[in-house]
Enzyme design. Structure first.
Site, short mmCIF file in Angstrom:
data_model
loop_
_atom_site.label_atom_id
_atom_site.label_comp_id
_atom_site.label_asym_id
_atom_site.label_seq_id
_atom_site.Cartn_x
_atom_site.Cartn_y
_atom_site.Cartn_z
N CYS A 79 -21.14 -48.28 0.28
CA CYS A 79 -20.99 -47.01 -0.42
C CYS A 79 -19.52 -46.60 -0.51
CB CYS A 79 -21.85 -45.94 0.24
SG CYS A 79 -22.28 -44.57 -0.87
N HIS A 167 -27.33 -48.27 0.71
CA HIS A 167 -27.33 -48.34 2.17
C HIS A 167 -28.38 -49.32 2.68
CE1 HIS A 167 -24.53 -45.00 3.03
NE2 HIS A 167 -24.98 -44.52 1.88
N GLU A 169 -28.82 -50.24 5.68
CA GLU A 169 -29.19 -49.95 7.06
C GLU A 169 -30.40 -49.03 7.18
OE1 GLU A 169 -25.93 -46.93 5.99
OE2 GLU A 169 -26.48 -49.00 5.50
N SER A 221 -28.02 -40.17 39.09
CA SER A 221 -28.60 -38.93 38.58
C SER A 221 -30.12 -38.94 38.62
CB SER A 221 -28.16 -38.71 37.13
OG SER A 221 -28.75 -39.69 36.28
N GLY A 222 -30.71 -40.11 38.80
CA GLY A 222 -32.15 -40.25 38.71
C GLY A 222 -32.60 -40.71 37.34
N GLY A 223 -31.66 -40.76 36.39
CA GLY A 223 -31.99 -41.17 35.04
C GLY A 223 -31.86 -42.66 34.82
N VAL A 224 -32.23 -43.09 33.63
CA VAL A 224 -32.23 -44.51 33.29
C VAL A 224 -30.81 -45.08 33.31
CG1 VAL A 224 -32.76 -46.20 31.48
CG2 VAL A 224 -34.32 -44.29 31.89
N ASP A 225 -29.87 -44.36 32.72
CA ASP A 225 -28.52 -44.91 32.55
C ASP A 225 -27.85 -45.21 33.87
OD1 ASP A 225 -29.06 -44.44 29.88
OD2 ASP A 225 -28.00 -42.53 29.85
N SER A 226 -27.80 -44.22 34.76
CA SER A 226 -27.10 -44.46 36.02
C SER A 226 -27.84 -45.49 36.87
CB SER A 226 -26.93 -43.15 36.80
OG SER A 226 -28.16 -42.62 37.22
#
Length: 509
Positions: A79, A167, A169, A221-226
């Site tokens: 584009c 586009h 995507e 933190s208890g989250g997925v990432d950490s």
């Protein structure tokens, strides 16, 4: 060496989607602001130029020196990127007589063209532009058209440089994935080997080489990432990783005890620290969302710094930063402005004197989960909804008190447990409850009440960059509302948020 596609962001709302589609084809890619083109190494296999809200006809539209990559790497302009290449190379871009937004169909595809291989005339594409390429540069030729757009695709002679006016995507371009596959495989020569397994192997080896025998401290933190970041670091350096899990008093009900037990089962070297009173004291009387974020960040760092100094010879700070954190924290002319500060992106206080290691900095949220699955992490932990770093502080609109936290924890527990019991939890990307700064009149028994209102929020998303509100069953919402009002003292009204991102954000603050 990890083969890489560079995506230059000119501010399109679809830039992150381009990256996701490339990665779905097992090719690693990075997004860079158009005015921060990196010095490419031998790992770079191609360059994609994004769309933009600007017109190339505007004097202040974003520009880049195309000689940085033209003729050196295969290039695909999407584009705005296509219009920019056409205009600066001697072509003509004009305001379209009919602004093209939405579905269109290819009416012509050049025979033998590598980019459009296996795309036929009639293939549906998604247009989103107000300008059109009237005339191509002399050294370029048309390779695709629609009934209304003569130059829907073009290629420069004697170089692998392409431009498309649609586009690929977005899912509305039905053969968009095939076109991107053609560009990545047949034109860029990518071997498409970027998988969770290859990411783990490469990352662990890089961490071993970078960290050697150094001590690393990481705040869980208890989250997925950490959790995934900690597991990768543990895989690389074992007991040299020291994890600290701080209870800031803003976690979900019983979360501190439950998550701490899970971490110990994962054999992570974890220390739990109860600092809730310290956070409550610092937050008292503050209502501004950014102020609350900054206070929580400051106090967390103070607590974390004190605990890290109890560990000998710590040189690194591990963080669970992921790619959307990085993208949303970058603000340059053109690409998206900063939406909010992120607790895990940015500078550390000078007193800490630690270098930062971020194993997940290049991954989107769903990619983090796939890596975690390959690492063997428990499904219930990987399936946990994202939870904001500042915790319930940004779900309590206004000032923070221990009583408000208690009320919201009770409400949240009823909502989240209800989603799980109804089999709805896994179909929701993120859910939570918001304590509203309003009281409303109610009737309980024969008595008039004037109590607090809470809002329930549930969204569907892939990576948090965009999100739609979940159409939860009315019966479920009715049951949940009734249970909250009956069981949580202080609440007499429950509402449901039906806003999408954009224009709203997932969190209220």
């Amino acid at each position: 060496m990890q083969e890489t596609i560079l995506i230059l962001d000119f501010g399109s709302q679809y830039t992150q989607l381009i990256a996701r589609r490339v990665r779905e084809l097992n090719v690693y890619c990075e997004i860079h602001p158009f005015n921060h083109f990196p010095n490419p190494g031998p790992e770079v296999k191609g360059v994609i130029l994004s769309g933009s809200p600007f017109s190339v006809r505007q004097l202040d539209s974003p520009r880049i020196d195309l000689s940085l990559f033209r003729g050196k790497f295969p290039v695909l302009g999407v584009c705005y990127g296509a219009q920019l290449m056409a205009q600066v190379s001697g072509g003509e871009v004009i305001a379209s007589q009919t602004r093209e937004y939405g579905r269109a169909n290819l009416s012509h595809v050049a025979d033998g063209d590598k980019l459009f291989a296996e795309l036929s005339s009639g293939s549906q594409v998604w247009m989103s532009h107000a300008d059109t390429i009237m005339n191509l540069p002399e050294n370029a030729k048309i390779i695709a058209s629609t009934p209304d757009v003569k130059v829907a695709g073009f290629k420069f002679d004697n170089e692998e440089t392409y431009g498309i006016q649609f586009h690929p995507e977005v899912t509305h371009s039905t053969d968009g994935k095939t076109l991107l596959q053609n560009f990545l495989s047949d034109i860029c020569g990518c071997n498409q080997s970027w998988t969770p397994e290859s990411f783990i192997s490469l990352t662990v080896n890089e961490l071993k080489e970078k960290l050697q025998n150094d001590q690393v401290v990481l705040g869980l933190s208890g989250g997925v990432d950490s959790t995934v970041a900690a597991t990768l670091l543990h895989k690389a350096i074992g007991k040299n990783l020291h994890c600290i899990f701080v209870d800031n008093g803003l976690l979900r009900k019983n979360e501190f005890e439950q998550v701490l037990e899970t971490y110990k089962q994962l054999d992570l070297n974890v220390k739990g620290v109860n600092a809730k009173d310290r956070f409550y004291e610092a937050l008292a009387g503050h209502s501004d969302p950014e102020t609350k974020r900054k206070i929580i960040g400051r106090v967390f760092i103070e607590v974390f710094d004190e605990e890290s100094h109890k560990i000998d010879n710590v040189k690194w700070l591990g963080q669970g930063t992921i790619y959307p954190d990085v993208i949303e924290s970058v603000s340059v002319k053109g690409p998206s402005a900063t939406i909010k500060s992120h607790h895990n992106v940015g500078g550390l206080p000078d007193t800490m004197k630690l270098k930062v290691v971020e194993p997940l900095r290049s991954l989107f949220k769903d990619e983090v989960r796939r890596v975690g699955k390959k690492l063997g992490l428990p499904a219930d932990m990987l399936g946990r909804h994202p939870f904001p770093g500042p915790g319930l502080a940004i779900r309590i609109l206004g000032d923070i008190t221990p009583e408000k936290v208690r009320i919201l924890q009770e409400v949240d527990a009823i909502f989240i447990n209800g989603l799980k019991e109804a089999g709805l939890y896994d179909s929701v990307w993120q859910a939570g409850s918001i304590f509203l700064p309003v009281n409303s009149v109610g009737v309980m028994g024969d008595e008039r009440t004037y109590e607090n209102a809470v809002c329930l929020r549930a969204v569907s998303s892939v990576d948090g960059m965009t999100a739609d509100w979940c159409h939860l069953p009315y019966e479920f919402l009715a049951k949940t509302s009734n249970e909250i009002i009956n069981k949580v003292k202080g609440i007499n009204r429950v509402v449901y948020d039906i806003s999408s991102k954009p224009p709203a954000t997932i969190e209220w603050e």
